[in-house]
Design an enzyme around this catalytic site. Structure first.
Site, PDB file in Angstrom:
ATOM      1  N   ASP A 179      11.090   0.205  -4.084  1.00 39.42           N
ATOM      2  CA  ASP A 179       9.647  -0.002  -4.069  1.00 39.42           C
ATOM      3  C   ASP A 179       9.531  -1.509  -3.953  1.00 39.42           C
ATOM      4  O   ASP A 179       9.840  -2.228  -4.908  1.00 39.42           O
ATOM      5  CB  ASP A 179       9.017   0.500  -5.379  1.00 39.42           C
ATOM      6  CG  ASP A 179       7.509   0.377  -5.323  1.00 39.42           C
ATOM      7  OD1 ASP A 179       7.021  -0.722  -4.994  1.00 39.42           O
ATOM      8  OD2 ASP A 179       6.809   1.370  -5.595  1.00 39.42           O
ATOM      9  N   HIS A 180       9.137  -2.007  -2.785  1.00 37.30           N
ATOM     10  CA  HIS A 180       9.301  -3.445  -2.582  1.00 37.30           C
ATOM     11  C   HIS A 180       8.435  -4.268  -3.540  1.00 37.30           C
ATOM     12  O   HIS A 180       8.697  -5.435  -3.759  1.00 37.30           O
ATOM     13  CB  HIS A 180       9.094  -3.839  -1.114  1.00 37.30           C
ATOM     14  CG  HIS A 180       7.673  -3.959  -0.679  1.00 37.30           C
ATOM     15  ND1 HIS A 180       6.931  -2.879  -0.275  1.00 37.30           N
ATOM     16  CD2 HIS A 180       6.841  -5.027  -0.585  1.00 37.30           C
ATOM     17  CE1 HIS A 180       5.714  -3.292   0.059  1.00 37.30           C
ATOM     18  NE2 HIS A 180       5.628  -4.582  -0.125  1.00 37.30           N
ATOM     19  N   ASP A 237       0.189   5.894   0.235  1.00 35.47           N
ATOM     20  CA  ASP A 237       0.760   4.657   0.767  1.00 35.47           C
ATOM     21  C   ASP A 237       0.925   3.599  -0.326  1.00 35.47           C
ATOM     22  O   ASP A 237       1.891   2.835  -0.312  1.00 35.47           O
ATOM     23  CB  ASP A 237      -0.163   4.127   1.877  1.00 35.47           C
ATOM     24  CG  ASP A 237       0.442   2.960   2.644  1.00 35.47           C
ATOM     25  OD1 ASP A 237       1.623   3.068   3.032  1.00 35.47           O
ATOM     26  OD2 ASP A 237      -0.256   1.946   2.838  1.00 35.47           O
ATOM     27  N   HIS A 242       3.469   1.826  -5.391  1.00 34.27           N
ATOM     28  CA  HIS A 242       3.329   0.421  -5.818  1.00 34.27           C
ATOM     29  C   HIS A 242       2.386   0.250  -7.012  1.00 34.27           C
ATOM     30  O   HIS A 242       2.697  -0.457  -7.965  1.00 34.27           O
ATOM     31  CB  HIS A 242       2.799  -0.445  -4.675  1.00 34.27           C
ATOM     32  CG  HIS A 242       3.561  -0.319  -3.392  1.00 34.27           C
ATOM     33  ND1 HIS A 242       4.937  -0.201  -3.348  1.00 34.27           N
ATOM     34  CD2 HIS A 242       3.163  -0.293  -2.092  1.00 34.27           C
ATOM     35  CE1 HIS A 242       5.324  -0.122  -2.086  1.00 34.27           C
ATOM     36  NE2 HIS A 242       4.267  -0.167  -1.304  1.00 34.27           N
TER      37      HIS A 242
HETATM   38  C1  BG6 Z   1       3.503  -0.978   2.254  1.00 34.91           C
HETATM   39  C2  BG6 Z   1       2.417  -0.134   2.810  1.00 34.91           C
HETATM   40  O1  BG6 Z   1       4.313  -0.228   1.388  1.00 34.91           O
HETATM   41  O2  BG6 Z   1       2.931  -2.065   1.523  1.00 34.91           O
HETATM   42  C3  BG6 Z   1       1.509  -0.943   3.704  1.00 34.91           C
HETATM   43  O3  BG6 Z   1       2.973   0.936   3.557  1.00 34.91           O
HETATM   44  C4  BG6 Z   1       0.996  -2.169   2.975  1.00 34.91           C
HETATM   45  O4  BG6 Z   1       0.408  -0.166   4.165  1.00 34.91           O
HETATM   46  C5  BG6 Z   1       2.143  -2.925   2.320  1.00 34.91           C
HETATM   47  O5  BG6 Z   1       0.344  -2.983   3.925  1.00 34.91           O
HETATM   48  C6  BG6 Z   1       1.625  -4.040   1.452  1.00 34.91           C
HETATM   49  O6  BG6 Z   1       2.681  -4.812   0.994  1.00 34.91           O
HETATM   50  P1  BG6 Z   1       2.495  -6.325   0.567  1.00 34.91           P
HETATM   51  O7  BG6 Z   1       3.833  -6.738   0.083  1.00 34.91           O
HETATM   52  O8  BG6 Z   1       2.036  -7.073   1.787  1.00 34.91           O
HETATM   53  O9  BG6 Z   1       1.428  -6.337  -0.495  1.00 34.91           O
END
Ligand code: BG6
Length: 484
Positions: A179-180, A237, A242
């Site tokens: 989960d980035h 999503d 997240h």
């Molecule tokens: C991704 C989603 O996991 O996270 C995207 O699939 C979203 O829709 C993105 O734009 C947002 O990531 P960050 O790191 O830019 O907040």
């Protein structure tokens, strides 16, 4: 750190080029890769190792945080890369891959430690994991690990099914679910912030905290991803993964020294304490929104249903706001608000903790104290306190004490996560318990969207979401802080 093979499925894809090769390269520059490592990239197309190394060189030049301009460093990194074509449906290709992996292991004296990274569509997750097992690739004298990207299922049932399939080939402690958001440096700081600062620790409960607001707003729209996004919506999503991970990270109570299993247990405790949603309380706690035409940074932009490849009749959620309750000793009666959406006023991920009003009942009005944790794109923390207005001693005015990180060299989320996976530290990965409990929590929302029980509220692009989202918070006597 153990010498290892890094086998990347989806090696020619966008994520690999934008994030994974740059992350590996930056780790390499920072001496955070093992002494000997072999990278094997897989894709459908036929191409030579040399041709593919040039593709990686280009991606590093475009996307790497660190400049890729020292030819000696660049070439020695590129030399570790081999390419092989693979059709995920052909077991034979996995056998061919095994020969390549083993020959590189021999060349570089790598003792059979194998990291398999699935940067592919979810429809390939189970077939690849099972073919790794069947081809013998997963039979090794060293360790084997599987890194997997989201989406992990599209509802509770499919997530459980996927997990069963994966666990036929890998044990839970070998699976690293990315989960980035958990790789973001400020998110990795959250546990430390509370557990190692007595002034925060002392205040960290429902005695002093009035509410917690977690926002992840984006200015981008659906981009070219309508095929995926129109079926996923903000709920799958962003929220199921997240946003709920941020909720767990900010609300778990950790002892000062904690390891992956402790974190996992505390996160599970949070999820198990969440007050479940059901038909009687869902409409008053969940807001579903969709953007209409508007302006982003002065430029007109189309509404969601006018975006390419989005059906005109789509009721997809591009925005969600939620009120959640964690019914445990620490958080009882403290509302947590979550909000995320596309095409909002600004790109910002932040957590605001609003403290209870200390001066209630006094004539002098004051703003509440806030602790604000900026996660993205800025990283930092500020505290809002009250001070005397020098021109009017009857009045108080808020002041903000800022700490913003000036370090330009903060590693990217993917660097943090790949580094942890290589070291075998699963603290900042989503464990199955959390994933399953998140789907359990979210499932009634999915059902109520499907049955159209929750009304769709519209918001103009460039705003802070639908009015209903403001009303959700106002109903408890609060407001969203720091909206542009
Ligand atoms: C991704 C989603 O996991 O996270 C995207 O699939 C979203 O829709 C993105 O734009 C947002 O990531 P960050 O790191 O830019 O907040």
């Amino acid at each position: 750190m153990d010498n290892m093979s890094f086998v990347l499925f989806g090696g020619t894809g966008d994520l690999a080029k934008r994030k994974i090769y740059p992350a590996l390269f930056n780790l390499y520059i920072d001496n955070k890769m093992p002494e000997a490592f072999s990278i094997i990239a897989l894709g459908r197309k036929e191409q030579s190792h040399a041709e593919f190394q040039q593709v990686v060189a280009k991606s590093l030049q475009t996307f790497s945080r660190r400049a890729a301009n020292d030819p000696a460093v660049l070439n020695s990194f590129l030399n570790s890369i081999r390419y092989s074509s693979l059709d995920a449906g052909h077991l034979e290709d996995f056998r061919k891959l095994r020969v390549l992996v083993e020959s590189r292991e021999q060349e570089l004296s790598i003792p059979g430690n194998r990291m398999f990274y699935l940067s592919v569509g979810p429809e390939f997750f189970d077939v690849i994991a099972l073919s790794i097992k069947e081809s013998g690739l997963g039979t090794t004298n060293g360790w084997k690990r599987l890194i997997i990207e989201k989406p992990f299922g599209r509802d509770l049932k499919s997530a459980r099914h996927l997990n069963e399939q994966l666990s036929r080939a890998f044990d839970e402690n070998e699976i690293y679910r990315i989960d980035h958001y958990l790789g973001k440096s400020m998110v990795q700081n959250l546990e430390i912030l509370e557990s190692s600062n007595p002034i925060l620790k002392a205040l960290w409960s429902n005695h002093h905290i009035a509410n917690v607001q977690i926002t992840a707003s984006e200015t981008v729209g659906v981009e070219e991803r309508a095929g995926y996004y129109d079926n996923a919506g903000a709920i799958r999503d962003m929220v199921q993964n997240h946003m709920l991970q941020l909720l767990m990270m900010i609300s778990m109570r950790l002892p000062r020294k904690s390891d992956a299993s402790e974190v996992r247990m505390k996160k599970r405790n949070v999820m198990e304490s969440l007050r479940p949603l059901h038909i009687d309380n869902i409409t008053s706690n969940v807001i579903r929104g969709q953007y209409t035409a508007g302006e982003i940074q002065g430029k007109p932009v189309a509404g969601y249903t006018d975006e390419p490849n989005v059906p005109k009749s789509s009721k997809n959620d591009t925005f969600i706001a939620l009120r959640l309750w964690i019914d445990n000793y620490f958080w009882n009666e403290v509302p947590f608000y979550i909000r995320t959406g596309k095409r909002m006023a600004e790109k910002s991920t932040r957590i605001v903790i609003e403290f209870k009003e200390p001066l209630k009942g006094q004539t002098t009005t004051s703003d509440p104290n806030l602790l604000v944790i900026e996660i993205n794109p800025n990283e930092g923390i500020f505290i809002q306190l009250n001070k005397k207005d020098p021109l009017n001693t009857e009045k108080l005015e808020p002041m903000r004490v800022n700490f913003f990180s000036n370090e330009k060299e903060v590693p990217e989320a993917y660097e943090n996560l790949i580094f942890d996976a290589v070291r075998g530290d699963s603290t900042f990965f989503a464990h199955w318990d959390e994933v399953e409990l998140s789907w359990e929590y979210v499932q009634p929302i999915l059902d109520s969207f499907e049955q159209d029980i929750i009304p769709l509220s519209y918001y103009p692009a460039g705003s802070n979401g639908p009015e209903a989202s403001d009303q959700l918070v106002e109903a408890d006597g609060f407001k969203w802080w720091l909206d542009k």
